[in-house]
Design a protein around this motif. Structure first.
Motif, PDB file in Angstrom:
ATOM      1  N   PHE A   1       0.816  -1.208   0.000  1.00 59.44           N
ATOM      2  CA  PHE A   1       0.000   0.000   0.000  1.00 59.44           C
ATOM      3  C   PHE A   1       0.853   1.261   0.000  1.00 59.44           C
ATOM      4  O   PHE A   1       0.370   2.354  -0.223  1.00 59.44           O
ATOM      5  N   GLU A   2       2.120   1.067   0.292  1.00 59.59           N
ATOM      6  CA  GLU A   2       2.976   2.232   0.385  1.00 59.59           C
ATOM      7  C   GLU A   2       3.281   2.824  -0.995  1.00 59.59           C
ATOM      8  O   GLU A   2       3.707   2.106  -1.896  1.00 59.59           O
ATOM      9  N   VAL A   3       3.042   4.123  -1.107  1.00 59.79           N
ATOM     10  CA  VAL A   3       3.283   4.794  -2.391  1.00 59.79           C
ATOM     11  C   VAL A   3       4.624   5.516  -2.326  1.00 59.79           C
ATOM     12  O   VAL A   3       4.883   6.306  -1.436  1.00 59.79           O
TER      13      VAL A   3
ATOM     14  N   LEU B   1      -7.088   6.011 -12.871  1.00 63.45           N
ATOM     15  CA  LEU B   1      -6.500   4.698 -12.591  1.00 63.45           C
ATOM     16  C   LEU B   1      -7.466   3.618 -13.043  1.00 63.45           C
ATOM     17  O   LEU B   1      -8.681   3.813 -13.003  1.00 63.45           O
ATOM     18  N   VAL B   2      -6.943   2.478 -13.451  1.00 70.29           N
ATOM     19  CA  VAL B   2      -7.812   1.360 -13.812  1.00 70.29           C
ATOM     20  C   VAL B   2      -7.158   0.061 -13.360  1.00 70.29           C
ATOM     21  O   VAL B   2      -6.015  -0.207 -13.665  1.00 70.29           O
ATOM     22  N   SER B   3      -7.908  -0.698 -12.536  1.00 68.85           N
ATOM     23  CA  SER B   3      -7.292  -1.871 -11.920  1.00 68.85           C
ATOM     24  C   SER B   3      -8.244  -3.055 -11.904  1.00 68.85           C
ATOM     25  O   SER B   3      -9.455  -2.898 -11.728  1.00 68.85           O
ATOM     26  N   ASN B   4      -7.686  -4.244 -12.051  1.00 67.38           N
ATOM     27  CA  ASN B   4      -8.486  -5.455 -11.902  1.00 67.38           C
ATOM     28  C   ASN B   4      -8.649  -5.804 -10.426  1.00 67.38           C
ATOM     29  O   ASN B   4      -9.408  -6.702 -10.081  1.00 67.38           O
ATOM     30  N   ASN B   5      -7.943  -5.123  -9.575  1.00 69.15           N
ATOM     31  CA  ASN B   5      -8.022  -5.397  -8.144  1.00 69.15           C
ATOM     32  C   ASN B   5      -9.353  -4.905  -7.569  1.00 69.15           C
ATOM     33  O   ASN B   5     -10.120  -4.214  -8.233  1.00 69.15           O
ATOM     34  N   GLN B   6      -9.581  -5.293  -6.299  1.00 74.87           N
ATOM     35  CA  GLN B   6     -10.890  -5.025  -5.701  1.00 74.87           C
ATOM     36  C   GLN B   6     -11.042  -3.611  -5.154  1.00 74.87           C
ATOM     37  O   GLN B   6     -10.069  -2.909  -4.945  1.00 74.87           O
TER      38      GLN B   6
ATOM     39  N   GLU C   1      -6.435   5.261  -4.670  1.00 76.06           N
ATOM     40  CA  GLU C   1      -7.028   6.498  -5.221  1.00 76.06           C
ATOM     41  C   GLU C   1      -6.788   7.647  -4.260  1.00 76.06           C
ATOM     42  O   GLU C   1      -6.395   8.745  -4.656  1.00 76.06           O
ATOM     43  N   LYS C   2      -7.040   7.364  -2.990  1.00 80.24           N
ATOM     44  CA  LYS C   2      -6.908   8.395  -1.954  1.00 80.24           C
ATOM     45  C   LYS C   2      -5.444   8.819  -1.806  1.00 80.24           C
ATOM     46  O   LYS C   2      -5.131  10.005  -1.755  1.00 80.24           O
ATOM     47  N   ALA C   3      -4.557   7.836  -1.794  1.00 79.16           N
ATOM     48  CA  ALA C   3      -3.125   8.136  -1.633  1.00 79.16           C
ATOM     49  C   ALA C   3      -2.583   8.939  -2.813  1.00 79.16           C
ATOM     50  O   ALA C   3      -1.692   9.778  -2.650  1.00 79.16           O
ATOM     51  N   LEU C   4      -3.107   8.686  -4.000  1.00 81.94           N
ATOM     52  CA  LEU C   4      -2.592   9.363  -5.197  1.00 81.94           C
ATOM     53  C   LEU C   4      -3.424  10.584  -5.603  1.00 81.94           C
ATOM     54  O   LEU C   4      -3.008  11.358  -6.460  1.00 81.94           O
ATOM     55  N   GLY C   5      -4.595  10.717  -4.991  1.00 82.45           N
ATOM     56  CA  GLY C   5      -5.462  11.843  -5.323  1.00 82.45           C
ATOM     57  C   GLY C   5      -5.979  11.781  -6.747  1.00 82.45           C
ATOM     58  O   GLY C   5      -6.049  12.783  -7.463  1.00 82.45           O
TER      59      GLY C   5
END
Ligand SMILES: [Mg+2]
Length: 169
Positions: free
Chosen positions: A44-46, A66-71, A79-83
Motif C-alpha cells: 500500500f505504500e506509495v 487509474l484502472v485496476s483489476n483489483n478489488q 485512489e486516496k493516496a494518489l489523489g
C-alpha cells in the motif's frame, strides 16, 4: 495477429516515459494501471517518486484515471493516496474498465487523445488495443505477483522477444 497488439512504446518504468513526446502526439489523457505499474503488488505504500511524477504529469496538463483489476478496497485506498479517480474490478482485458475510465476522463469522446500505461501484456495491452488506444508497456515494479499473472509472464516474455526482433528488422 500479434502486430495488432504491439505496444506503441515499451519503457523500463513510468519515469522513462517521455511525457513531452506524448503531448506532441496530441495525448492529453492517461489511463494508468495500479499494481506493479505505480505501486508494488500487494503493497500500500506509495513511493514519493510516484507522487512527484504524477504531479509533473498533471502540470503538463494530463488528466489521469487509474484502472485496476483489483478489488474496491485496495483501489479506493490507492485512489486516496494518489489523489486520482479510479476504476476497480476492471476485468481487463475486457473493454468495460477502459470505457469507464474514458468516460470519467472525457465522457468517452477523446480516445484518440488517450494513452494507457500498464505492466501486463495480457490485460493492459490487449485490453487497450482492442479499443485502439495508444499503449505504453512498462516493466513490472516487483517480481511478487498474483499466481495467474506469473503464468502469463512466461508467455509475455516470448511475445516481447518477438516485438524486440520486429523492431530490429
Ligand atoms: Mg499491473
Amino acid at each position: 495477429m500479434l502486430k495488432r497488439f504491439k505496444p506503441d512504446m515499451i519503457c523500463n518504468s513510468i519515469y522513462d516515459i517521455d511525457l513531452g513526446k506524448l503531448k506532441e502526439k496530441g495525448i492529453n489523457y492517461l489511463i494508468i494501471d495500479i499494481d506493479n505499474t505505480l505501486v508494488a503488488w500487494g503493497e500500500f505504500e506509495v513511493d514519493t517518486r510516484v507522487l512527484s511524477w504524477l504531479e509533473a504529469a498533471k502540470k503538463l496538463g494530463f488528466k489521469i484515471c487509474l484502472v485496476s483489476n483489483n478489488q474496491r478496497e485496495r483501489v479506493k485506498k490507492i485512489e486516496k493516496a494518489l489523489g486520482l479517480p479510479g476504476v476497480y474490478s476492471a476485468k481487463k482485458p475486457l473493454k468495460s474498465g477502459f470505457l469507464k475510465a474514458s468516460y470519467i476522463l472525457h465522457e468517452g469522446k477523446k480516445n484518440h487523445q488517450t494513452a494507457v500505461i500498464g505492466d501486463q501484456f495480457f490485460t493492459d495491452v490487449i485490453g487497450a488495443k482492442r479499443l485502439k488506444l495508444f499503449v505504453i508497456l512498462v516493466r513490472p515494479l516487483k517480481e511478487k505477483e498474483f499466481f495467474l499473472t506469473r503464468i502469463n509472464r512466461i508467455f509475455e516474455k516470448r511475445i516481447l522477444k518477438y516485438y524486440m526482433k520486429d523492431e530490429e528488422e
